[in-house]
Design an enzyme around this catalytic site. Structure first.
Site, PDB file in Angstrom:
ATOM      1  N   ASP A 147      40.473 -19.099  55.195  1.00 26.29           N
ATOM      2  CA  ASP A 147      41.887 -19.352  55.475  1.00 26.29           C
ATOM      3  C   ASP A 147      42.450 -18.129  56.198  1.00 26.29           C
ATOM      4  O   ASP A 147      42.815 -17.158  55.575  1.00 26.29           O
ATOM      5  CB  ASP A 147      42.588 -19.603  54.141  1.00 26.29           C
ATOM      6  CG  ASP A 147      44.042 -19.984  54.266  1.00 26.29           C
ATOM      7  OD1 ASP A 147      44.526 -20.088  55.397  1.00 26.29           O
ATOM      8  OD2 ASP A 147      44.691 -20.163  53.225  1.00 26.29           O
ATOM      9  N   HIS A 199      46.089 -19.195  62.100  1.00 34.12           N
ATOM     10  CA  HIS A 199      46.646 -17.875  61.765  1.00 34.12           C
ATOM     11  C   HIS A 199      45.568 -16.829  61.493  1.00 34.12           C
ATOM     12  O   HIS A 199      44.491 -17.128  60.992  1.00 34.12           O
ATOM     13  CB  HIS A 199      47.666 -17.960  60.624  1.00 34.12           C
ATOM     14  CG  HIS A 199      47.147 -18.377  59.279  1.00 34.12           C
ATOM     15  ND1 HIS A 199      46.670 -17.478  58.362  1.00 34.12           N
ATOM     16  CD2 HIS A 199      47.060 -19.594  58.687  1.00 34.12           C
ATOM     17  CE1 HIS A 199      46.322 -18.117  57.257  1.00 34.12           C
ATOM     18  NE2 HIS A 199      46.529 -19.408  57.430  1.00 34.12           N
ATOM     19  N   HIS A 245      42.296 -19.337  48.544  1.00 28.04           N
ATOM     20  CA  HIS A 245      43.142 -18.287  47.955  1.00 28.04           C
ATOM     21  C   HIS A 245      42.510 -17.663  46.723  1.00 28.04           C
ATOM     22  O   HIS A 245      43.198 -17.330  45.759  1.00 28.04           O
ATOM     23  CB  HIS A 245      44.547 -18.809  47.624  1.00 28.04           C
ATOM     24  CG  HIS A 245      45.403 -18.996  48.854  1.00 28.04           C
ATOM     25  ND1 HIS A 245      46.760 -18.857  48.847  1.00 28.04           N
ATOM     26  CD2 HIS A 245      45.068 -19.301  50.124  1.00 28.04           C
ATOM     27  CE1 HIS A 245      47.232 -19.062  50.064  1.00 28.04           C
ATOM     28  NE2 HIS A 245      46.218 -19.353  50.857  1.00 28.04           N
ATOM     29  N   GLU A 251      51.384 -15.868  58.344  1.00 24.21           N
ATOM     30  CA  GLU A 251      51.519 -17.251  57.884  1.00 24.21           C
ATOM     31  C   GLU A 251      51.679 -17.295  56.381  1.00 24.21           C
ATOM     32  O   GLU A 251      52.467 -18.061  55.828  1.00 24.21           O
ATOM     33  CB  GLU A 251      50.283 -18.060  58.313  1.00 24.21           C
ATOM     34  CG  GLU A 251      50.424 -19.574  58.126  1.00 24.21           C
ATOM     35  CD  GLU A 251      49.966 -20.079  56.761  1.00 24.21           C
ATOM     36  OE1 GLU A 251      50.162 -21.282  56.482  1.00 24.21           O
ATOM     37  OE2 GLU A 251      49.436 -19.295  55.948  1.00 24.21           O
ATOM     38  N   GLU A 252      50.906 -16.462  55.705  1.00 24.62           N
ATOM     39  CA  GLU A 252      50.800 -16.561  54.242  1.00 24.62           C
ATOM     40  C   GLU A 252      52.056 -16.096  53.508  1.00 24.62           C
ATOM     41  O   GLU A 252      52.168 -16.283  52.314  1.00 24.62           O
ATOM     42  CB  GLU A 252      49.582 -15.770  53.746  1.00 24.62           C
ATOM     43  CG  GLU A 252      48.240 -16.304  54.235  1.00 24.62           C
ATOM     44  CD  GLU A 252      47.845 -17.627  53.610  1.00 24.62           C
ATOM     45  OE1 GLU A 252      48.616 -18.152  52.773  1.00 24.62           O
ATOM     46  OE2 GLU A 252      46.763 -18.139  53.956  1.00 24.62           O
TER      47      GLU A 252
END
Ligand SMILES: [Zn+2]
Length: 388
Positions: free
Chosen positions: A209, A95, A351, A239-240
């Protein structure tokens, strides 16, 4: 102006910074490091993946002649020369979006309030430089808080919730903020950039990420050997905030089998004392997810991956994390059920403002994905799909 309690720490930090500066200085970057640097430094908060998409278009356009976007913003296509191959359609997916924030409102004194898109531990958001992407370019601000000099005793142990945080861009009024090009809805990312950590083989940056997954795909496409299969790629959006882009990938590509590339959750640092939470360590190879909240993979597929890795002497490690979801899950439940796996490049501090990865894990993930594509056959796919 320092707090009394902070005095020894500040002095120690000053000399430490001085000592580390030469070791962390940017040395010459190789091609992979340059690609990683460009991808992680790009501003690509959920729903605003444009900068990342532009880098990938440039990198992929010669390798993927039918490169195109769908209506939600995913970038899709089939690897050059594979369109008429007869082997299974293998989808490589990662992503483009990163966790971040959106401008919610601007108060009359020029402070900016925001909401998060993607999961955060609120404490990691305070006292950070953030960058707001406007039509005029990036505006940098800071998530301010009370100085230690004036914090009440009761506030020292208190968690500040996200809705009480604000960004200070130096403005004195709402109008001044608006003149900077800022309005509600604009994306906000951490303001930080790629650092090669001396000669440790480790890199520090935001947004591993999932830019690292996109870098793996890029390098696999550039180095793929002969294979009988049809390699497809999907760089997904959003995606997140709930695997939204991946939900429509099958409608365009109809893959037979999926390799989703993500970050793994490394647990090899102080305070991570329980392997019950996550198990990966930097340097031990790609993490093969055997469980996450969104997906339990086809176990025949996992066994086939492990034997392929063994034959090519590629180290792997298992990963099992609750509180983790990934795009592969959307493909697993698409069409008639598509065998999907999630492979994670171990990453510390996911994150948060920045994370750390190890180059050896990245290189081994490229090798593993390449070996999987080169070794997959229609027979192997049938065994995976029939669970025999
Ligand atoms: Zn991710």
């Amino acid at each position: 102006m320092i707090t009394r309690a902070g005095l020894p720490a500040v002095v120690a930090l000053a000399s430490l910074t001085f000592a580390l500066a030469p070791a962390n200085a940017q040395t010459q970057l190789d091609d992979t490091e340059r690609l990683l640097e460009e991808l992680v430094n790009a501003h690509g908060v959920v729903g605003f993946e444009g900068e990342v998409r532009r880098i990938l278009r440039r990198e992929w356009q010669d390798l993927v002649p039918d490169l195109h976007t769908d209506g939600i913003g995913n970038l899709l296509g089939t690897f050059k020369g594979d369109e008429n191959a007869s082997g299974p359609k293998v989808l490589l997916m990662a992503h483009m979006d990163e966790v971040g924030f959106l401008v919610r409102y601007i108060d009359e004194n020029g402070f900016i309030y925001f909401n998060n898109v993607g999961g955060y531990f609120p404490q990691s958001v305070l006292t950070q430089r953030l960058s707001i992407l406007t039509p005029n370019g990036r505006v940098i601000g800071y998530t301010g808080m009370k100085s230690g000099h004036i914090l009440r005793a009761s506030e020292r142990n208190e968690m500040v919730p996200l809705e009480r945080m604000f960004i200070d861009v130096g403005a004195s009024s709402r109008e001044e903020v608006q003149r900077m090009g800022i309005r509600p809805g604009l994306p906000i990312a951490y303001e930080t950039s790629f650092v090669k950590l001396g000669d440790t083989g480790r890199y520090l940056a935001k947004a591993w990420d999932d830019r690292i997954g996109l870098a793996v795909i890029t390098e696999v496409l550039q180095s793929l050997g002969a294979h009988p299969n049809q390699v497809q790629i999907a760089a997904t959006v959003q995606e997140e905030n709930g695997l939204r882009g991946a939900a429509v990938v099958d409608a365009s590509l109809h893959p037979d089998i999926v390799i989703n590339l993500e970050i793994g959750i490394a647990a090899d640092f102080p305070l991570m004392t329980s392997p019950a939470l996550s198990q990966e360590a930097l340097g031990n190879g790609p993490g093969i997810f055997i469980f996450d909240n969104s997906m339990i993979p086809n176990n025949q597929y996992i066994d086939w991956i492990l034997s392929t890795a063994d034959r090519h002497q590629i180290p792997t490690q298992f990963e099992s994390v609750s509180g983790y979801g990934e795009d592969g899950a959307q493909l697993q439940r698409s069409s008639t059920g598509i065998p999907s796996v999630n492979i994670g490049i171990p990453t510390r501090y996911g994150h948060s403002q920045s994370g750390i990865i190890d180059r050896a894990d990245y290189d081994n993930t490229v090798k593993l994905v390449r070996a999987m594509i080169e070794n997959l056959s229609a027979e192997a796919l049938t065994r995976i799909r029939t669970f025999e």
